[in-house]
Scaffold this active site. Structure first.
Site, short mmCIF file in Angstrom:
data_model
loop_
_atom_site.label_atom_id
_atom_site.label_comp_id
_atom_site.label_asym_id
_atom_site.label_seq_id
_atom_site.Cartn_x
_atom_site.Cartn_y
_atom_site.Cartn_z
N SER A 1 -15.13 13.08 17.94
CA SER A 1 -14.61 13.01 16.57
C SER A 1 -15.34 13.97 15.63
O SER A 1 -15.28 15.18 15.80
CB SER A 1 -14.70 11.57 16.08
OG SER A 1 -14.02 11.37 14.88
N ASP B 1 -11.34 15.88 16.13
CA ASP B 1 -10.17 15.40 16.88
C ASP B 1 -8.98 15.14 15.98
O ASP B 1 -7.97 14.60 16.42
CB ASP B 1 -10.50 14.16 17.71
CG ASP B 1 -10.84 12.96 16.85
OD1 ASP B 1 -11.28 13.14 15.70
OD2 ASP B 1 -10.68 11.81 17.34
N ASP C 1 -8.30 13.03 13.63
CA ASP C 1 -7.83 11.71 13.22
C ASP C 1 -8.30 11.36 11.80
O ASP C 1 -7.94 10.33 11.27
CB ASP C 1 -8.24 10.62 14.22
CG ASP C 1 -9.74 10.41 14.33
OD1 ASP C 1 -10.51 11.21 13.76
OD2 ASP C 1 -10.14 9.44 15.01
#
Length: 440
Positions: free
Chosen positions: A96, A234, A236
């Site tokens: 992440s 990533d 998100d």
């Protein structure tokens, strides 16, 4: 949470905390949870991604699994493709927002939702006890890098309007959004200024992206853009910047989207889901418009659980994890950026006009410790927290927690008085360091 899995999957430094062997065991565990499953794997751009993906694929294949490697795909893309392709599991190899020396493993079920705590604990039990599932007939492995086109089509379909006339800066953090986000926004008609989109596997999240939005501010102002979006490794998470260079975090974006959805009759239950970290100003602002807010523990999977449990439409975290439950199964930074831009066009407003909320000052301090669980459970810290919570009583909030992904204790002090917040957070930092040194 289990021993290995934290608030957002399994994460650590590659070949220190997170090894090829652990990746192999996680993959093999999936073949124990389901007989000869189909496992879809996607990863971000970090150099260790293929290394761990191959380890996980090998473990899954040894148990008879069919493995599909989709290449570089955002986390939300893996969730979407898992459900659309009929795979039994979707696995994301990503850490992440963390630096390139870290990596991680997130697992989604067949419907595109992250596995819950119980399912993660079942995976852990499989490899903690060295239980392996080895079939005489090895499973299969294929690469299908064209699958990502399905995800791009989904993103394009999320916009009701063309983005023509908008100049938008996209900071892709040298991560998984580096090709997809600029391409989708260009196809929607925007003039795109793409930043940090040269991928070499080493510089992901380094001084850029959602964790460092100041980089985006400079570019929005330099190019006189209408707005900008910064994603993490990533993709998100998303943080927005308006035409004046003001930063809009996840709390503020949720506030704007909630009002828009309510006005159009699409905010189910007139309620949004936040976390214990969500700014009080947002809660107060939403209340003015008849919108309730409920809080969960930190972690987007806990937000999702509450959304599913009560049938709500919108939730997320200050960090930029935003879940649009009626159209996605997990936080999706690119999707949120598209929906927010679409909202601005529909309302005929700039970002600064559409989201008019000023968060209360929050002081966040992260303290690196040797043993976060020993520190967080110490009596001395408990007494100090009680003392300073009383200082903030009636004025604001205090939150102390152990990080779910890093060896840190996180302190958050919030009130309208920044100096008070800083004094409280600083005092607790000293207490935590003292406890850590005593136990070191």
């Amino acid at each position: 949470m289990g021993v290995f899995f934290g608030t957002d999957g399994l994460r650590g430094k590659v070949n220190v905390d997170l090894t090829f062997d652990i990746a192999y065991k996680v993959g093999n565990a999936l073949s124990i949870l389901k007989d000869k499953p189909t496992v879809l794997i996607g990863s971000d751009t970090r150099i260790s991604g293929s290394y761990l993906a191959l380890g996980l694929a090998g473990g899954a294949m040894s148990g008879g699994a069919r493995v599909i490697d989709a290449g570089v795909v955002p986390t939300a893309g893996v969730a979407y493709l898992t459900e659309k392709t009929g795979a039994d599991f979707g696995v994301v190899i990503s850490a992440s927002h963390n630096g390139g020396e870290y990596n991680g493993i997130k697992v989604f079920g067949s419907e595109g939702y992250k596995l819950g705590d119980r399912e993660e604990e079942r995976i852990e039990r499989c490899f903690i006890h060295d239980k392996t599932n080895n079939f005489p007939d090895i499973g299969s492995y294929v690469q299908d890098f064209k699958l990502v086109k399905k995800y791009k089509k989904f993103l394009l379909g999320a916009a009701k309007h063309r983005f023509a006339g908008k100049t938008i800066v996209l900071d892709c953090a040298f991560g998984a959004a580096y090709r997809i986000a600029p391409e989708v926004f260009k196809k929607l008609g925007a003039k795109v200024i793409a930043a940090n989109c040269v991928e070499n596997g080493l510089n992901i999240n380094r001084g850029c992206g959602a964790v460092y939005p100041e980089n985006l501010v400079r570019k929005v102002l330099r190019y006189k853009a209408d707005l900008g979006f910064a994603f993490d490794g990533d993709a998100d998470r998303v943080i927005a910047v308006d035409e004046n260079g003001r930063i809009f975090d996840g709390d503020m974006i949720i506030c704007g989207l909630a009002k828009h959805l309510k006005n159009s009759g699409r905010l189910k239950g007139n309620t949004v889901v936040g976390t214990s970290h969500t700014n009080m100003a947002v809660e107060h602002e939403l209340a003015k418009f008849g919108i309730n807010m409920v809080r969960t523990d930190i972690g987007d999977k806990y937000v999702l659980e509450k959304l599913i449990e009560n049938g709500y439409s919108l939730g997320g975290e200050q960090s930029g994890h935003i879940i649009l439950k009626d159209i996605a199964t997990t936080g999706d930074g690119i999707l949120t950026a598209i929906v927010l831009t679409d909202m601005l066009i529909e309302e005929g407003k700039t970002l600064s006009e559409a989201i008019d909320v000023t968060p209360y000052p929050q002081v966040n301090v992260n303290v690196v410790v040797a043993d976060k669980f020993r520190v967080i459970n110490s009596e001395e810290l408990g007494r100090a927290v009680a003392k300073y919570a009383a200082v903030l009583a009636g004025k604001g909030r205090l939150m102390i927690r152990a990080s779910g992904t890093e060896p840190k204790i996180r302190i958050m002090a919030e009130s309208r008085d920044r100096e008070l917040n800083e004094r409280v957070a600083g005092a607790l930092k000293e207490v935590i360091l003292k406890i850590s040194e005593q136990n070191g």
